[in-house]
Motif scaffolding. Structure first.
Motif, mmCIF file in Angstrom:
data_model
loop_
_atom_site.group_PDB
_atom_site.id
_atom_site.type_symbol
_atom_site.label_atom_id
_atom_site.label_comp_id
_atom_site.label_asym_id
_atom_site.label_seq_id
_atom_site.Cartn_x
_atom_site.Cartn_y
_atom_site.Cartn_z
ATOM 1 N N UNK A 143 0.905 -1.095 -0.139
ATOM 2 C CA UNK A 143 0.219 -0.163 0.107
ATOM 3 C C UNK A 143 0.728 1.300 0.450
ATOM 4 N N UNK A 144 1.911 1.179 0.795
ATOM 5 C CA UNK A 144 3.115 2.327 0.919
ATOM 6 C C UNK A 144 3.829 2.758 -0.261
ATOM 7 N N UNK A 145 4.162 1.911 -1.720
ATOM 8 C CA UNK A 145 4.095 1.987 -2.206
ATOM 9 C C UNK A 145 3.419 2.406 -3.765
ATOM 10 N N UNK A 146 2.520 1.775 -3.310
ATOM 11 C CA UNK A 146 1.044 2.091 -4.396
ATOM 12 C C UNK A 146 0.639 3.675 -4.798
ATOM 13 N N UNK A 147 0.969 3.640 -3.342
ATOM 14 C CA UNK A 147 0.468 5.362 -2.936
ATOM 15 C C UNK A 147 1.676 6.060 -3.829
ATOM 16 N N UNK A 148 2.457 6.142 -3.394
ATOM 17 C CA UNK A 148 3.838 6.345 -3.697
ATOM 18 C C UNK A 148 3.773 6.771 -5.510
ATOM 19 N N UNK A 149 3.914 5.239 -5.825
ATOM 20 C CA UNK A 149 3.526 5.641 -7.540
ATOM 21 C C UNK A 149 2.161 6.534 -7.791
ATOM 22 N N UNK A 150 1.412 6.666 -7.202
ATOM 23 C CA UNK A 150 0.156 7.566 -7.666
ATOM 24 C C UNK A 150 0.408 8.672 -7.088
ATOM 25 N N UNK A 151 0.584 9.052 -6.479
ATOM 26 C CA UNK A 151 0.796 10.511 -5.339
ATOM 27 C C UNK A 151 1.063 11.537 -6.287
ATOM 28 N N UNK A 152 2.364 12.162 -6.218
ATOM 29 C CA UNK A 152 2.572 13.417 -6.503
ATOM 30 C C UNK A 152 3.536 13.263 -7.884
ATOM 31 N N UNK A 153 4.382 12.592 -7.438
ATOM 32 C CA UNK A 153 5.724 12.605 -8.251
ATOM 33 C C UNK A 153 4.913 12.421 -10.197
ATOM 34 N N UNK A 154 3.981 11.783 -10.343
ATOM 35 C CA UNK A 154 3.410 12.119 -11.628
ATOM 36 C C UNK A 154 2.922 13.153 -11.866
ATOM 37 N N UNK A 155 1.743 13.623 -11.286
ATOM 38 C CA UNK A 155 1.350 14.682 -11.567
ATOM 39 C C UNK A 155 2.519 16.560 -11.270
ATOM 40 N N UNK A 156 3.995 15.927 -11.022
ATOM 41 C CA UNK A 156 4.537 17.185 -10.840
ATOM 42 C C UNK A 156 4.934 17.318 -12.424
ATOM 43 N N UNK A 157 4.755 16.488 -12.977
ATOM 44 C CA UNK A 157 5.737 16.320 -14.366
ATOM 45 C C UNK A 157 4.193 17.145 -15.654
ATOM 46 N N UNK A 158 2.694 16.924 -14.955
ATOM 47 C CA UNK A 158 1.973 17.770 -15.819
ATOM 48 C C UNK A 158 1.549 19.111 -15.087
ATOM 49 N N UNK A 159 2.226 19.315 -14.042
ATOM 50 C CA UNK A 159 1.892 20.562 -13.602
ATOM 51 C C UNK A 159 2.921 21.621 -14.140
ATOM 52 N N UNK A 160 4.158 21.050 -14.119
ATOM 53 C CA UNK A 160 5.219 21.532 -15.012
ATOM 54 C C UNK A 160 5.302 22.577 -16.062
ATOM 55 N N UNK A 161 4.573 21.455 -16.790
ATOM 56 C CA UNK A 161 4.488 22.055 -18.267
ATOM 57 C C UNK A 161 3.116 22.801 -18.796
ATOM 58 N N UNK A 162 2.280 21.921 -17.636
ATOM 59 C CA UNK A 162 0.838 22.479 -17.758
ATOM 60 C C UNK A 162 1.024 23.916 -17.413
ATOM 61 N N UNK A 163 1.813 25.077 -16.369
ATOM 62 C CA UNK A 163 1.959 25.594 -15.632
ATOM 63 C C UNK A 163 2.850 26.561 -17.038
#
Length: 509
Positions: A143-163
């Motif tokens: 569960x801890x690793x699944x949270x990590x893989x679907x947490x802020x790390x993936x969305x940070x990539x979308x955020x930098x380009x989107x910003x």
């Protein structure tokens, strides 16, 4: 007559566009080679997968970590109050609709696939040596690793380009191309800009093809579980054809009709599924699992973010974390551009927090409810879900529903949910690809959408035919590697753009 002339002008302009022609031809060649020589295509894909993960895994991990730190700094800085649009502009979409569009265009379909499959995979084969598989400690790690893989790390990539795209589109009235976003670093020479945009298009096609392929595999796996249909390439191609028709109808109706309404439907359906499993499943166990996994995620965030296995020479990190980061990077030109397109009127701080926090919280809730329930059944009822998932990863969600009330109805509704997620992801991608190859047009022509929609389906079909899951993973990894360099360059571009803003923002803060 006027409409005919306008159509001819659009067609002529489209086929004179260097970015459109080069990227479309390259994608078409890849699709044709994969269809004609599937075995050779699969072998080459396998070699490139091993080469990329063995030699550049460290680069993916470091890059994502740097991007997260940078975005947190921007959100907390004086620049956070800058509005993406005019100073008095208001958000274009209500908050619920905005989050629904982010979630649907982002990783909604991937989460439906992996929400049960990932924690059960880690539960069956643990990420760390010395931990007993399918025991309580394995469940916690899973569960801890699944949270990590679907947490802020993936969305940070979308955020930098989107910003940066939103900043340029709505504050500087420029186009929403990645090449334009990088102009403060790379300059504005046509050959450089065209090369960046071509790379962005190819990465996007590979990323979305991966997600379409995963969704198709899950739908066919569901039909196999429910009705006994053979989960082979024939059924998968039929599913792909149905999805293709759906997203082409949706994308040609426009952003404010098909895409908007389907996104709202997706989020509403997903929340209803969430409530159903939470109520009929082990509710207290789910809440405790969410709390514990969230604590483990926060506590281990840095070590998980930078974890490699140079001494043990294991492959687990390459097969999971590095694949996820590469997949997110491959998606990022499309998701970032789409996120930018629907975020007009929001402040920089609101944008970063909204993109990096809200969808990951929804994702972690989903994993706690679905993955946590599956783990509870294996721990307390010895149902063997983990073993079934290990045998066929596409059956994960349906194996869970078989343990809950109204399993037949829920299995059918799950296939519908996957279908709508796939349609919204693909129609959004088709819209963005058409925009990227028509000089950043906010209303790209239908011809461009039709061509890109067709090429996306062709690539997804070829990847399924030539190698299934491994080929899909390879496509994302290869496309993401050069684009990661561009992401790091975007950090410099963002700093330069923000520093040019008037000093009044310092006074506002």
């Amino acid at each position: 007559m006027t409409n005919g002339l306008r159509w001819m002008d659009l067609k002529r302009d489209l086929f004179k566009n260097v970015v459109f022609m080069v990227s479309a031809v390259l994608i078409a060649i890849i699709a044709i080679l994969g269809a004609v020589m599937p075995e050779a295509f699969g072998e080459v894909a396998g070699y490139l997968y091993r080469f990329t993960t063995n030699n550049f895994g460290w680069f993916y991990l470091l890059s994502i970590f740097v991007i997260i730190i940078f975005l947190i700094w921007v959100a907390g800085s004086k620049y956070g109050s800058i509005r993406l649009g005019g100073e008095k502009s208001k958000p274009e979409y209500p908050f619920f609709t905005w989050i629904g569009m982010l979630f649907s265009a982002g990783f909604g379909v991937g989460l439906v696939f992996w929400g049960v499959a990932e924690p059960m995979s880690h539960f069956f084969t643990t990420p760390f040596g010395g931990v007993e598989a399918q025991g309580t400690e394995a469940a916690r790690l899973a569960m801890g690793y699944a949270f990590f893989h679907w947490g802020i790390s993936q969305w940070s990539v979308f955020a930098i380009i989107g910003l940066v795209i939103a900043f340029l589109q709505f504050r500087k009235q420029k186009d929403g191309l990645v090449s334009t976003a990088l102009e403060p670093v790379t300059g504005s020479k046509p050959v450089v800009k065209n090369s960046i945009d071509i790379l962005s298009v190819i990465a996007t096609v590979m990323g979305i093809a991966t997600s379409i392929g995963l969704g198709v595999m899950q739908m066919s796996g569901g039909l196999n579980t429910i009705m006994g249909f053979h989960n082979g390439i024939g059924l998968q191609l039929i599913m792909l054809g149905i999805i293709f028709v759906g997203y082409m109808i949706s994308t040609t109706t426009g952003l404010d009709k098909g895409i908007k309404h389907l996104s709202n439907l997706n989020l509403a359906m997903a929340l209803l599924f969430l409530l159903f499993v939470f109520i009929t499943g082990p509710s207290v166990f789910i809440l405790e699992t969410f709390t514990l996994a969230l604590g483990d995620y926060i506590t281990n965030f840095v070590s998980y973010s930078l974890r490699l296995q140079p001494y043990a020479e294991g492959s687990w990190v390459r097969e999971w974390t590095i694949f996820y980061w590469a997949w997110a990077i491959a998606w990022s030109p499309y998701v970032g551009a789409f996120v930018a397109r629907v975020s007009k009127g929001r402040t920089v701080r609101e944008f970063i927090v909204g993109v990096m926090v809200v969808p990951p919280v929804i994702a972690c809730l989903w994993i706690a409810v679905f993955g946590g329930t599956a783990i509870w059944f294996d721990l307390h009822e010895n149902t063997g879900i983990a073993a079934a998932v290990n045998a066929d990863v596409t059956s994960a969600l349906f194996q869970l529903f078989n343990q809950l009330p109204f399993s037949s109805v829920m299995n059918v509704l799950a296939i519908i949910l996957i279908l709508t997620f796939l349609v919204t992801s693909a129609d959004s991608a088709t819209y963005i690809l058409a925009s990227m190859t028509t000089r950043g047009s906010l209303n790209p022509p239908h011809l461009a959408k039709i061509i890109w929609g067709t090429l996306m389906a062709a690539i997804a079909g070829v990847l399924l035919y030539s190698g299934g899951l491994e080929a899909l993973q390879t496509a994302s990894l290869i496309a993401a590697l050069p684009f990661t360099v561009l992401l790091l360059m975007l950090i410099i571009a963002v700093v330069k753009l923000l520093r040019r803003e008037p000093c009044r923002f310092e006074k506002q803060t």
